[in-house]
Enzyme design. Structure first.
Site, PDB file in Angstrom:
ATOM      1  N   ASN A  27       0.836  -1.213   0.000  1.00  0.00           N
ATOM      2  CA  ASN A  27       0.000   0.000   0.000  1.00  0.00           C
ATOM      3  C   ASN A  27       0.867   1.258   0.000  1.00  0.00           C
ATOM      4  OD1 ASN A  27      -3.044  -0.405   0.169  1.00  0.00           O
ATOM      5  ND2 ASN A  27      -2.307  -1.955   1.608  1.00  0.00           N
ATOM      6  N   ILE A 103      -2.302   3.286  17.899  1.00  0.00           N
ATOM      7  CA  ILE A 103      -1.751   4.641  18.061  1.00  0.00           C
ATOM      8  C   ILE A 103      -2.131   5.143  19.456  1.00  0.00           C
ATOM      9  CG2 ILE A 103      -1.745   7.004  17.140  1.00  0.00           C
ATOM     10  CD1 ILE A 103      -0.551   4.936  15.215  1.00  0.00           C
ATOM     11  N   ASN A 117      -6.521   5.094   8.336  1.00  0.00           N
ATOM     12  CA  ASN A 117      -6.039   3.706   8.284  1.00  0.00           C
ATOM     13  C   ASN A 117      -6.780   2.960   7.184  1.00  0.00           C
ATOM     14  OD1 ASN A 117      -4.787   1.229   9.263  1.00  0.00           O
ATOM     15  ND2 ASN A 117      -6.773   0.696  10.164  1.00  0.00           N
ATOM     16  N   HIS A 119      -8.094  -0.888   6.132  1.00  0.00           N
ATOM     17  CA  HIS A 119      -8.361  -2.195   6.748  1.00  0.00           C
ATOM     18  C   HIS A 119      -9.020  -3.100   5.698  1.00  0.00           C
ATOM     19  CE1 HIS A 119      -9.084  -4.956  10.048  1.00  0.00           C
ATOM     20  NE2 HIS A 119     -10.277  -5.176   9.515  1.00  0.00           N
ATOM     21  N   SER A 151     -11.780  -0.882   3.710  1.00  0.00           N
ATOM     22  CA  SER A 151     -12.304   0.376   4.258  1.00  0.00           C
ATOM     23  C   SER A 151     -11.151   1.308   4.595  1.00  0.00           C
ATOM     24  CB  SER A 151     -13.057   0.125   5.575  1.00  0.00           C
ATOM     25  OG  SER A 151     -14.022  -0.885   5.442  1.00  0.00           O
ATOM     26  N   ASP A 160      -9.548   0.094  14.544  1.00  0.00           N
ATOM     27  CA  ASP A 160     -10.490  -0.010  13.410  1.00  0.00           C
ATOM     28  C   ASP A 160     -11.874   0.552  13.704  1.00  0.00           C
ATOM     29  OD1 ASP A 160      -8.438  -1.480  12.138  1.00  0.00           O
ATOM     30  OD2 ASP A 160      -9.169  -3.352  13.001  1.00  0.00           O
TER      31      ASP A 160
HETATM   32  C1  GRF Z   1      -3.368  -4.462   4.128  1.00  0.00           C
HETATM   33  O1  GRF Z   1      -4.241  -5.510   3.861  1.00  0.00           O
HETATM   34  C2  GRF Z   1      -4.043  -3.407   4.970  1.00  0.00           C
HETATM   35  O2  GRF Z   1      -5.421  -3.291   4.732  1.00  0.00           O
HETATM   36  C3  GRF Z   1      -3.826  -3.904   6.369  1.00  0.00           C
HETATM   37  O3  GRF Z   1      -2.526  -4.461   6.348  1.00  0.00           O
HETATM   38  C4  GRF Z   1      -2.213  -4.899   5.021  1.00  0.00           C
HETATM   39  C5  GRF Z   1      -0.913  -4.256   4.649  1.00  0.00           C
HETATM   40  O4  GRF Z   1      -0.409  -4.754   3.438  1.00  0.00           O
HETATM   41  N1  GRF Z   1      -4.014  -2.874   7.357  1.00  0.00           N
HETATM   42  P1  GRF Z   1       0.864  -4.081   2.772  1.00  0.00           P
HETATM   43  O5  GRF Z   1       1.989  -4.087   3.783  1.00  0.00           O
HETATM   44  O6  GRF Z   1       0.486  -2.684   2.382  1.00  0.00           O
HETATM   45  O7  GRF Z   1       1.176  -4.939   1.585  1.00  0.00           O
END
Ligand code: GRF
Length: 205
Positions: A27, A103, A117, A119, A151, A160
């Site tokens: 991400n 956090i 965040n 999720h 989300s 969350d």
């Molecule tokens: C993702 O699925 C995100 O939604 C969750 O942790 C994962 C992180 O994946 N909070 P990456 O490290 O970005 O590949």
């Protein structure tokens, strides 16, 4: 390619994002690419890495983004290290992209409304303590859900739990495994998170 600051407004003020990650950082990489392509009009000021040796650090190094690695075993230490990083980088937006620690309350208060965040479920379903990584997708399939998704939400004092900003729904296919579902949801995360970041930054004056 290194990230050159993008001048985002007529006033010449460059908006700044700080990303927190504890894992592979796919991400985070999607954010980097969105900045490089101009879809996000801001600069990634820094990465806060949850631990050494993670993929997110490699992405930061390749893109020339400064990073700091947490070394905090108590909430107090975590709080002080986060305050230090945020005070230094002065972000307009703080993005948790696979960051596994809660956090601390005083950090949430100090940066209220500026921490988001992502999720991998349709919150409020399958969120909270213990719902991370593959555990989320296992629970979704065990419950016989016909859809799941991802989300983006504001961060408050609970896991969350903050206000949901935007979600993407992903259908559960017949014969789906936690891994196949995780993969398809992650592909949607890579679109959703940069889109929300861009929208929130554009909304800030
Ligand atoms: C993702 O699925 C995100 O939604 C969750 O942790 C994962 C992180 O994946 N909070 P990456 O490290 O970005 O590949």
């Amino acid at each position: 390619m290194s990230l050159l600051p993008v001048d985002t407004s007529q006033t010449g003020v460059v908006k700044k994002i700080v990303v927190l990650a504890s894992g592979s950082g796919s991400n985070f990489q999607s954010i980097i690419e969105s900045v490089q392509s101009g879809r996000i009009k801001a600069n990634v000021a820094g990465l806060v890495a949850g631990k050494p040796g993670i993929g997110a650090i490699e992405h930061a190094e390749k893109a020339g983004i400064p990073f700091t690695i947490l070394d905090a075993s108590t909430t107090e230490e975590l709080s002080s290290q986060l305050h230090k990083a945020f005070d230094r980088w002065q972000p307009n937006l703080i993005v948790l992209a696979g960051f596994l620690r809660k956090i601390p309350d005083d950090v949430v208060k100090a940066w209220e409304g500026k921490i988001i965040n992502i999720h991998p479920s349709l919150l409020p379903k399958y969120g909270g303590k213990g719902f991370y990584g593959i555990h989320v997708h296992k629970a979704v399939l065990e419950a016989g859900e016909t859809e799941s998704g991802c989300s983006v939400h504001y961060v408050n004092e609970k896991y969350d739990d903050g206000d949901i900003i935007r979600q993407t729904t992903v259908p559960v296919h017949p014969g789906e495994t936690p891994d196949t579902l995780a993969k398809r949801i992650l592909a949607e995360e890579h679109k959703l998170l940069p889109a929300v970041i861009s929208e929130l930054l554009n909304r800030q004056s």
